[in-house]
Design an enzyme around this catalytic site. Structure first.
Site, PDB file in Angstrom:
ATOM      1  N   ARG A   1     -13.616  -9.373   1.924  1.00 33.64           N
ATOM      2  CA  ARG A   1     -12.191  -9.120   1.637  1.00 33.64           C
ATOM      3  C   ARG A   1     -11.380 -10.380   1.951  1.00 33.64           C
ATOM      4  NH1 ARG A   1     -10.241  -3.921   1.734  1.00 33.64           N
ATOM      5  NH2 ARG A   1      -8.442  -4.927   0.767  1.00 33.64           N
TER       6      ARG A   1
ATOM      7  N   ARG B   1       0.878  -1.178   0.000  1.00 38.62           N
ATOM      8  CA  ARG B   1       0.000   0.000   0.000  1.00 38.62           C
ATOM      9  C   ARG B   1       0.908   1.218   0.000  1.00 38.62           C
ATOM     10  NH1 ARG B   1      -5.335   1.105   3.674  1.00 38.62           N
ATOM     11  NH2 ARG B   1      -6.047  -0.412   2.144  1.00 38.62           N
TER      12      ARG B   1
ATOM     13  N   GLN C   1      -9.816  -4.608  -3.048  1.00 33.82           N
ATOM     14  CA  GLN C   1     -11.123  -4.171  -2.548  1.00 33.82           C
ATOM     15  C   GLN C   1     -12.228  -4.514  -3.558  1.00 33.82           C
ATOM     16  OE1 GLN C   1     -12.100  -2.263   0.376  1.00 33.82           O
ATOM     17  NE2 GLN C   1     -14.074  -2.954  -0.409  1.00 33.82           N
TER      18      GLN C   1
ATOM     19  N   HIS D   1      -7.542   0.359  -6.222  1.00 35.82           N
ATOM     20  CA  HIS D   1      -7.667  -0.490  -5.033  1.00 35.82           C
ATOM     21  C   HIS D   1      -8.222  -1.857  -5.473  1.00 35.82           C
ATOM     22  CE1 HIS D   1      -7.816  -1.686  -1.002  1.00 35.82           C
ATOM     23  NE2 HIS D   1      -8.706  -0.863  -0.498  1.00 35.82           N
TER      24      HIS D   1
ATOM     25  N   CYS E   1     -16.665   0.797   1.028  1.00 34.95           N
ATOM     26  CA  CYS E   1     -15.442   0.015   1.252  1.00 34.95           C
ATOM     27  C   CYS E   1     -14.957   0.113   2.692  1.00 34.95           C
ATOM     28  CB  CYS E   1     -14.350   0.444   0.282  1.00 34.95           C
ATOM     29  SG  CYS E   1     -13.958   2.195   0.426  1.00 34.95           S
TER      30      CYS E   1
ATOM     31  N   ASP F   1     -17.837   6.120  -0.993  1.00 32.84           N
ATOM     32  CA  ASP F   1     -16.547   6.076  -0.288  1.00 32.84           C
ATOM     33  C   ASP F   1     -16.334   7.469   0.311  1.00 32.84           C
ATOM     34  OD1 ASP F   1     -13.999   5.393   0.632  1.00 32.84           O
ATOM     35  OD2 ASP F   1     -13.027   5.573  -1.332  1.00 32.84           O
TER      36      ASP F   1
END
Ligand code: CP
Ligand code: NVA
Length: 298
Positions: free
Chosen positions: A285, A97, A127, A124, A257, A218
């Site tokens: 996830r 990340r 995700q 992402h 998310c 988001d």
């Protein structure tokens, strides 16, 4: 194989989703990754991505090492390239990340092991693998409309690509100046032409949400954008997911998310309502990443 963009998974995307749905039922407590070690390099905060990758490795019989850049020589100036070369000699894969997308691209360039993008400013992918799995879990197919309302950010970019790949119809409502990445949009449109997915971009949240099957949002201020907070909170105000907006899609499932900024992009009332599937989505996830790790390291 690397997963820098969700496009890297294009060919096996649906297979991965079916495998994730299966793993959700079977648990996958196998020894399929016994002896394998995954490094997790996180330059930004994380709850879900870090913990779900660690637990996924554990369930599959491997181990995960959390590597904070500050505690590695990377934090003292060792280059990303040398770090990638060295870690490739020890590890079987890396989740990274990073603040800059180009750092993940560079890291992968000098790595000889699979590299998974654990979130950048641009995408992402892990995700969205779980999100598209969640759509299939709740709808049974991709014959549906997903409305994304808010910032055309990393999550929105990957969601556009993921939806296009599986043929899911996606409507994106953002304020002017906050549109998704234009190259990603063109790529998504190109893929959508072959899969039959319909993509709509609008400034109007009502147009996006009307009769949608899934309504996704988001945060308005992503990690690293804190200094733009005041302006963003003003610009995004009409884009909140609240009861009034959802009256246009009374049967929709609400997705996020996470982490959520309750009272900003989504109200408490909505995220805690029976329309919300955000915690199922968060759980997924774990299952989606197990499927991905088995594919990459198995
Ligand atoms: N959704 C997500 O990636 O959460 P974290 O930032 O907690 O990993
Ligand atoms: N867009 C958010 C997603 C967090 C999972 C961010 O980049 O901070």
């Amino acid at each position: 194989m690397n997963v820098i963009s969700i496009i890297d998974l294009k060919e096996e995307f649906e297979e991965l989703i079916d495998s994730a749905l299966e793993l959700k039922i079977s648990g996958g407590y196998k020894e399929s990754l016994k002896g394998k070690t995954m490094g997790l390099i996180f330059e930004k905060a994380s709850t879900r991505t870090r913990v779900s990758f660690e637990v996924a490795m554990n369930h599959l019989g491997g181990i995960a090492l959390y590597l904070s850049p500050k505690e590695m020589q990377l934090g003292r100036g060792e280059t990303l390239a040398d770090t990638a070369r060295v870690l490739s000699r020890y590890l079987d894969g890396v989740v990274i990340r990073a603040k800059r997308h180009s750092d993940v691209v560079d890291f992968a360039k000098y790595s000889s092991i699979p590299v998974i993008n654990g979130l950048t400013d641009k995408e992402h992918p892990s995700q969205i693998l779980a999100d598209i799995m969640t759509v299939k879990e709740f709808k049974g197919s991709f014959n549906a409309i997903l409305a994304y309302v808010g910032d055309g950010n990393n999550v929105c970019n990957s969601l556009l690509l993921g939806s296009a790949i599986v043929g899911l119809n996606i409507r994106v409502a953002t304020p002017e100046g906050y549109e998704p990445d234009s190259d990603i949009l063109s790529k998504a449109e190109e893929i959508a032409d072959t899969t039959g997915s319909k993509i709509l971009l609008t400034r109007n949240p009502e147009e996006a949400v009307s009769h949608a099957d899934f309504v996704y949002t988001d945060v308005w201020v992503s990690m690293g954008q804190e200094e733009e907070m005041e302006k963003r909170l003003r610009d995004f105000k009409p884009y909140q997911i609240n009861r009034e907006l959802l009256s246009l899609a009374p049967h929709a499932r609400v997705m996020h998310c996470l982490p959520a900024h309750r009272g900003q992009e989504i109200t408490d009332e909505v995220i805690d309502s029976n329309m919300s599937i955000v915690f199922d989505q968060a759980e997924n996830r774990l299952h989606a990443q197990k499927a991905l790790l088995k594919r990459l390291l198995g």
